[in-house]
Design a protein around this motif. Structure first.
Motif, mmCIF file in Angstrom:
data_model
loop_
_atom_site.group_PDB
_atom_site.id
_atom_site.type_symbol
_atom_site.label_atom_id
_atom_site.label_comp_id
_atom_site.label_asym_id
_atom_site.label_seq_id
_atom_site.Cartn_x
_atom_site.Cartn_y
_atom_site.Cartn_z
ATOM 1 N N SER A 1 0.900 -1.209 -0.080
ATOM 2 C CA SER A 1 -0.169 0.171 0.019
ATOM 3 C C SER A 1 0.739 1.538 0.254
ATOM 4 O O SER A 1 0.258 2.531 -0.153
ATOM 5 N N GLN A 2 2.181 0.698 0.433
ATOM 6 C CA GLN A 2 3.101 2.387 0.319
ATOM 7 C C GLN A 2 3.818 2.620 -1.182
ATOM 8 O O GLN A 2 4.419 3.972 -1.275
ATOM 9 N N ILE A 3 3.303 1.847 -2.123
ATOM 10 C CA ILE A 3 3.986 2.151 -2.985
ATOM 11 C C ILE A 3 2.457 2.670 -4.283
ATOM 12 O O ILE A 3 1.486 2.542 -3.764
ATOM 13 N N ASN A 4 2.760 3.940 -4.563
ATOM 14 C CA ASN A 4 2.526 5.469 -5.419
ATOM 15 C C ASN A 4 3.035 5.595 -6.254
ATOM 16 O O ASN A 4 4.331 5.852 -6.640
ATOM 17 N N GLN A 5 2.417 6.332 -7.254
ATOM 18 C CA GLN A 5 3.403 6.749 -8.832
ATOM 19 C C GLN A 5 4.443 8.419 -8.562
ATOM 20 O O GLN A 5 4.742 8.725 -9.333
ATOM 21 N N ASP A 6 3.711 8.849 -7.185
ATOM 22 C CA ASP A 6 3.975 10.289 -6.703
ATOM 23 C C ASP A 6 5.773 9.472 -6.244
ATOM 24 O O ASP A 6 6.372 10.886 -6.263
ATOM 25 N N GLN B 1 -1.835 1.175 -13.200
ATOM 26 C CA GLN B 1 -2.881 0.695 -13.741
ATOM 27 C C GLN B 1 -2.981 -1.079 -13.087
ATOM 28 O O GLN B 1 -3.553 -1.048 -12.060
ATOM 29 N N ILE B 2 -2.020 -1.540 -13.398
ATOM 30 C CA ILE B 2 -2.120 -2.813 -12.893
ATOM 31 C C ILE B 2 -1.535 -3.449 -11.695
ATOM 32 O O ILE B 2 -2.190 -4.134 -10.939
ATOM 33 N N ARG C 1 -2.412 -4.762 -5.911
ATOM 34 C CA ARG C 1 -2.700 -4.798 -4.659
ATOM 35 C C ARG C 1 -4.083 -4.563 -3.847
ATOM 36 O O ARG C 1 -4.248 -4.994 -3.492
ATOM 37 N N GLU C 2 -4.879 -4.752 -5.066
ATOM 38 C CA GLU C 2 -6.598 -4.604 -4.174
ATOM 39 C C GLU C 2 -7.055 -5.665 -3.861
ATOM 40 O O GLU C 2 -7.053 -6.223 -3.119
ATOM 41 N N HIS D 1 -4.898 -14.565 -12.044
ATOM 42 C CA HIS D 1 -5.164 -13.987 -13.513
ATOM 43 C C HIS D 1 -4.746 -12.740 -14.246
ATOM 44 O O HIS D 1 -4.759 -12.624 -15.235
ATOM 45 N N LEU D 2 -4.922 -12.020 -13.153
ATOM 46 C CA LEU D 2 -4.068 -10.476 -13.806
ATOM 47 C C LEU D 2 -2.633 -10.577 -14.513
ATOM 48 O O LEU D 2 -2.444 -10.545 -15.548
ATOM 49 N N ILE D 3 -1.967 -11.535 -13.628
ATOM 50 C CA ILE D 3 -0.352 -11.994 -14.236
ATOM 51 C C ILE D 3 -0.861 -12.153 -16.012
ATOM 52 O O ILE D 3 -0.036 -11.971 -16.997
#
Length: 175
Positions: free
Chosen positions: A58-63, A131-132, A137-138, A173-175
Motif C-alpha cells: 500500500s505504500q507504493i504509488n506513482q508520486d 493500473q496493473i 494491490r487491490e 489471472h491478472l498476471i
C-alpha cells in the motif's frame, strides 16, 4: 452358582478396559489440542506475514521518486519471499498441508511475476504500470483482509480460507 467364580475376573477385565479407554481418550484429546495449537502458531505467522506484505504494497504509488519506488518494490519482493516461506512452514508442519498446494502455486506465480517488475524498476526506473499494480494491490488486499484471523479446525474456517484464496487466484489471472 457356577458363574460366581468368573465374576471377579470379568469385572477386573471390564474395569481395566474402561481405564484403558479413558487413558486413550485423554491422550487423543491432548494430542489433538497440541496439533491445533501448532497449526494456530504456524497459521498466525503466515497471516502476519501476509498482512505485512499488504502494508508494504500500500505504500507504493506513482508520486514516489524512481529510487524510492525501486526500494519499496524491493521491500515488497522480500515480503513476498517471506510470505512464501511462511506458507512453506505452514504446509510442512500442519495438518492443512494437503489443502495448501494451490495457494502455494498461486503465491509462487505472484513471486515470479513480481521479480521482473522489481528488476525493471531498479534498472530502468519509471516504467511501473500503475493500473496493473493497483489491481494487484487491490486483489492482494482482499486476500489479506478475508483470511480468517485465527485458525480453527472447522468447516467455516475452511470455507472462509478458500474464499480468501479465490482473491489471490484473481490476482494470478491478472498476471
Amino acid at each position: 452358582m457356577m458363574n460366581k467364580p468368573y465374576t471377579k475376573p470379568i469385572l477386573f477385565v471390564v474395569v481395566v478396559f474402561i481405564i484403558f479407554s479413558g487413558i486413550l481418550l485423554i491422550n487423543w484429546t491432548l494430542t489433538k489440542e497440541a496439533k491445533n495449537k501448532e497449526n494456530l502458531n504456524y497459521y498466525t505467522s503466515f497471516v502476519s506475514s501476509v498482512q505485512s506484505l499488504d502494508k508494504t504494497m500500500s505504500q507504493i504509488n506513482q508520486d514516489k521518486k524512481d529510487n524510492e519506488l525501486a526500494a519499496l518494490m524491493f521491500d515488497n519482493y522480500t515480503s513476498i519471499l517471506f510470505v512464501n516461506e511462511r506458507l512453506e512452514l505452514l504446509k510442512n508442519n500442519s495438518s492443512m498441508s494437503a489443502d495448501l498446494n494451490s495457494l502455494q502455486n498461486d503465491l509462487s506465480l505472484f513471486k515470479n511475476y513480481y521479480e521482473p517488475l522489481v528488476r525493471n524498476q531498479i534498472t530502468n526506473g519509471g516504467n511501473l504500470d500503475t493500473q496493473i499494480y493497483e489491481q494487484m494491490r487491490e486483489h492482494f488486499h482482499l486476500f489479506s483482509t478475508t483470511l480468517p484471523a485465527k485458525y480453527e479446525d472447522s468447516k467455516e474456517f475452511a470455507q472462509q480460507f478458500y474464499k480468501a484464496v479465490e482473491h489471490l487466484k484473481a490476482l494470478v489471472h491478472l498476471i
